[in-house]
Design an enzyme around this catalytic site. Structure first.
Site, PDB file in Angstrom:
ATOM      1  N   ASN A 180     -16.598 -15.726   1.367  1.00  0.00           N
ATOM      2  CA  ASN A 180     -16.849 -16.261   2.704  1.00  0.00           C
ATOM      3  C   ASN A 180     -17.621 -17.562   2.511  1.00  0.00           C
ATOM      4  O   ASN A 180     -18.829 -17.541   2.298  1.00  0.00           O
ATOM      5  CB  ASN A 180     -17.637 -15.292   3.581  1.00  0.00           C
ATOM      6  CG  ASN A 180     -17.752 -15.819   5.020  1.00  0.00           C
ATOM      7  OD1 ASN A 180     -17.566 -17.002   5.275  1.00  0.00           O
ATOM      8  ND2 ASN A 180     -18.061 -14.922   5.950  1.00  0.00           N
ATOM      9  N   ARG A 221     -28.491 -13.341  13.102  1.00  0.00           N
ATOM     10  CA  ARG A 221     -27.840 -14.616  13.424  1.00  0.00           C
ATOM     11  C   ARG A 221     -26.697 -14.401  14.421  1.00  0.00           C
ATOM     12  O   ARG A 221     -25.729 -13.699  14.105  1.00  0.00           O
ATOM     13  CB  ARG A 221     -27.275 -15.235  12.132  1.00  0.00           C
ATOM     14  CG  ARG A 221     -26.474 -16.491  12.355  1.00  0.00           C
ATOM     15  CD  ARG A 221     -25.703 -16.885  11.092  1.00  0.00           C
ATOM     16  NE  ARG A 221     -24.949 -18.099  11.328  1.00  0.00           N
ATOM     17  CZ  ARG A 221     -23.933 -18.498  10.561  1.00  0.00           C
ATOM     18  NH1 ARG A 221     -23.567 -17.783   9.519  1.00  0.00           N
ATOM     19  NH2 ARG A 221     -23.285 -19.599  10.842  1.00  0.00           N
ATOM     20  N   HIS A 261     -13.464 -14.506   6.744  1.00  0.00           N
ATOM     21  CA  HIS A 261     -14.391 -14.912   7.796  1.00  0.00           C
ATOM     22  C   HIS A 261     -14.619 -13.729   8.723  1.00  0.00           C
ATOM     23  O   HIS A 261     -13.670 -12.998   9.047  1.00  0.00           O
ATOM     24  CB  HIS A 261     -13.838 -16.094   8.599  1.00  0.00           C
ATOM     25  CG  HIS A 261     -13.608 -17.291   7.735  1.00  0.00           C
ATOM     26  ND1 HIS A 261     -14.630 -18.121   7.349  1.00  0.00           N
ATOM     27  CD2 HIS A 261     -12.487 -17.755   7.142  1.00  0.00           C
ATOM     28  CE1 HIS A 261     -14.136 -19.067   6.558  1.00  0.00           C
ATOM     29  NE2 HIS A 261     -12.837 -18.864   6.402  1.00  0.00           N
ATOM     30  N   TYR A 301     -21.311 -12.621  15.150  1.00  0.00           N
ATOM     31  CA  TYR A 301     -21.218 -12.043  13.807  1.00  0.00           C
ATOM     32  C   TYR A 301     -21.591 -10.560  13.740  1.00  0.00           C
ATOM     33  O   TYR A 301     -21.548  -9.971  12.655  1.00  0.00           O
ATOM     34  CB  TYR A 301     -22.116 -12.841  12.844  1.00  0.00           C
ATOM     35  CG  TYR A 301     -21.703 -14.296  12.720  1.00  0.00           C
ATOM     36  CD1 TYR A 301     -20.472 -14.641  12.155  1.00  0.00           C
ATOM     37  CD2 TYR A 301     -22.514 -15.322  13.192  1.00  0.00           C
ATOM     38  CE1 TYR A 301     -20.066 -15.962  12.061  1.00  0.00           C
ATOM     39  CE2 TYR A 301     -22.128 -16.654  13.097  1.00  0.00           C
ATOM     40  CZ  TYR A 301     -20.910 -16.964  12.530  1.00  0.00           C
ATOM     41  OH  TYR A 301     -20.503 -18.274  12.434  1.00  0.00           O
ATOM     42  N   ALA A 360     -20.015 -22.331   6.433  1.00  0.00           N
ATOM     43  CA  ALA A 360     -19.750 -23.700   6.905  1.00  0.00           C
ATOM     44  C   ALA A 360     -19.123 -24.586   5.828  1.00  0.00           C
ATOM     45  O   ALA A 360     -18.419 -25.552   6.156  1.00  0.00           O
ATOM     46  CB  ALA A 360     -21.037 -24.337   7.427  1.00  0.00           C
ATOM     47  N   ARG A 373     -12.720 -20.825  17.862  1.00  0.00           N
ATOM     48  CA  ARG A 373     -14.056 -21.407  18.093  1.00  0.00           C
ATOM     49  C   ARG A 373     -13.965 -22.944  18.156  1.00  0.00           C
ATOM     50  O   ARG A 373     -12.903 -23.480  18.443  1.00  0.00           O
ATOM     51  CB  ARG A 373     -15.001 -20.904  16.995  1.00  0.00           C
ATOM     52  CG  ARG A 373     -15.109 -19.358  16.999  1.00  0.00           C
ATOM     53  CD  ARG A 373     -16.023 -18.858  15.905  1.00  0.00           C
ATOM     54  NE  ARG A 373     -17.389 -19.316  16.132  1.00  0.00           N
ATOM     55  CZ  ARG A 373     -18.348 -19.280  15.185  1.00  0.00           C
ATOM     56  NH1 ARG A 373     -18.077 -18.788  13.990  1.00  0.00           N
ATOM     57  NH2 ARG A 373     -19.559 -19.712  15.469  1.00  0.00           N
ATOM     58  N   PRO A 431     -23.647 -20.353   3.055  1.00  0.00           N
ATOM     59  CA  PRO A 431     -24.883 -20.617   3.788  1.00  0.00           C
ATOM     60  C   PRO A 431     -25.004 -19.879   5.127  1.00  0.00           C
ATOM     61  O   PRO A 431     -24.018 -19.735   5.848  1.00  0.00           O
ATOM     62  CB  PRO A 431     -24.846 -22.133   4.019  1.00  0.00           C
ATOM     63  CG  PRO A 431     -23.444 -22.543   3.778  1.00  0.00           C
ATOM     64  CD  PRO A 431     -22.884 -21.585   2.791  1.00  0.00           C
ATOM     65  N   ASN A 432     -26.222 -19.453   5.371  1.00  0.00           N
ATOM     66  CA  ASN A 432     -26.639 -18.801   6.620  1.00  0.00           C
ATOM     67  C   ASN A 432     -26.162 -17.354   6.754  1.00  0.00           C
ATOM     68  O   ASN A 432     -26.564 -16.662   7.693  1.00  0.00           O
ATOM     69  CB  ASN A 432     -26.215 -19.634   7.852  1.00  0.00           C
ATOM     70  CG  ASN A 432     -26.776 -21.034   7.795  1.00  0.00           C
ATOM     71  OD1 ASN A 432     -27.988 -21.204   7.594  1.00  0.00           O
ATOM     72  ND2 ASN A 432     -25.933 -22.040   7.908  1.00  0.00           N
ATOM     73  N   ASP A 470     -12.266 -27.392  -4.973  1.00  0.00           N
ATOM     74  CA  ASP A 470     -11.832 -27.632  -6.348  1.00  0.00           C
ATOM     75  C   ASP A 470     -12.236 -26.485  -7.268  1.00  0.00           C
ATOM     76  O   ASP A 470     -11.473 -26.098  -8.165  1.00  0.00           O
ATOM     77  CB  ASP A 470     -12.401 -28.966  -6.861  1.00  0.00           C
ATOM     78  CG  ASP A 470     -11.701 -30.175  -6.246  1.00  0.00           C
ATOM     79  OD1 ASP A 470     -10.650 -29.993  -5.594  1.00  0.00           O
ATOM     80  OD2 ASP A 470     -12.213 -31.298  -6.421  1.00  0.00           O
ATOM     81  N   GLU A 472     -10.141 -15.613   0.799  1.00  0.00           N
ATOM     82  CA  GLU A 472     -11.087 -16.244   1.733  1.00  0.00           C
ATOM     83  C   GLU A 472     -11.233 -15.334   2.952  1.00  0.00           C
ATOM     84  O   GLU A 472     -10.222 -14.890   3.515  1.00  0.00           O
ATOM     85  CB  GLU A 472     -10.531 -17.608   2.154  1.00  0.00           C
ATOM     86  CG  GLU A 472     -11.381 -18.325   3.203  1.00  0.00           C
ATOM     87  CD  GLU A 472     -10.701 -19.596   3.730  1.00  0.00           C
ATOM     88  OE1 GLU A 472      -9.717 -20.065   3.112  1.00  0.00           O
ATOM     89  OE2 GLU A 472     -11.153 -20.095   4.772  1.00  0.00           O
TER      90      GLU A 472
HETATM   91  C1  DQA Z   1     -17.847 -17.966   9.135  1.00  0.00           C
HETATM   92  C2  DQA Z   1     -17.238 -19.016  10.074  1.00  0.00           C
HETATM   93  C3  DQA Z   1     -17.777 -20.406   9.780  1.00  0.00           C
HETATM   94  O1  DQA Z   1     -17.226 -21.344  10.692  1.00  0.00           O
HETATM   95  C4  DQA Z   1     -19.285 -20.432   9.943  1.00  0.00           C
HETATM   96  O2  DQA Z   1     -19.797 -21.686   9.567  1.00  0.00           O
HETATM   97  C5  DQA Z   1     -19.979 -19.337   9.209  1.00  0.00           C
HETATM   98  C6  DQA Z   1     -19.362 -18.009   9.165  1.00  0.00           C
HETATM   99  C7  DQA Z   1     -17.419 -16.535   9.498  1.00  0.00           C
HETATM  100  O3  DQA Z   1     -17.601 -15.655   8.662  1.00  0.00           O
HETATM  101  O4  DQA Z   1     -16.950 -16.296  10.606  1.00  0.00           O
HETATM  102  O5  DQA Z   1     -21.100 -19.498   8.733  1.00  0.00           O
HETATM  103  O6  DQA Z   1     -17.394 -18.242   7.814  1.00  0.00           O
END
Ligand code: DQA
Length: 144
Positions: A73, A18, A102, A23, A76, A109, A10-11, A86, A100
């Site tokens: 990624n 953003r 980020h 980011y 949140a 943070r 998300p986002n 799972d 994974e």
């Molecule tokens: C994120 C870090 C997460 O805490 C955050 O909610 C994101 C982006 C990152 O890529 O740094 O949406 O996954």
């Protein structure tokens, strides 16, 4: 050609506008172009983004069913989605790589970002290197 799924939660569809201080100012189209160039014909990059937990889980099932490695990624969802954890466990327990990633370093943070419920079932975790996190994940998957 083998594929790599690059799944974004998300986002992340708002990358570019953003919180650019956190980011960066590049969007997912730029990320895809970087990864396609890095793959250099060794793999097809299948980059997707969703705000929907159920859709993200269905993409992980697809990774299991097609044995396709995943760069994830979870955004949140990282911090609280046991359902996504799972589903991620299904991927790695099937012997399929799931890295994974980020963009930011969640450990530098807010404290709620310090917990990842995904990391414990991931093949590996890369954070804090901007789009470099995805690029290193791709390199490791191509080398596996
Ligand atoms: C994120 C870090 C997460 O805490 C955050 O909610 C994101 C982006 C990152 O890529 O740094 O949406 O996954």
């Amino acid at each position: 050609m083998a594929s790599v799924l690059v799944l974004n939660g998300p986002n992340l569809g708002r990358l570019g506008s953003r919180e650019p201080d956190v980011y960066g100012s590049q969007d997912l189209v730029a990320l895809e172009a970087l990864l396609v160039a890095d793959a250099a014909g060794r793999a097809e990059i299948d980059l997707r983004q969703t705000n929907d937990e159920a859709e993200l889980i269905s993409w992980l099932y697809e990774a299991v069913d097609t044995s396709t490695p995943v760069i994830l990624n979870p955004a949140a969802f990282t911090h609280y989605s046991y359902a996504l954890r799972d589903a991620a466990a299904l991927v790695t327990k099937a012997g399929v790589a799931l890295v994974e990633v980020h963009i930011s370093n969640p450990h530098a943070r807010e404290s709620f970002r310090h917990t990842s419920v995904i990391s414990g079932v991931a093949t590996g975790v890369i954070a804090g290197l901007g789009f470099g996190s995805y690029r290193l994940a791709l390199r490791s998957i191509l080398d596996l």
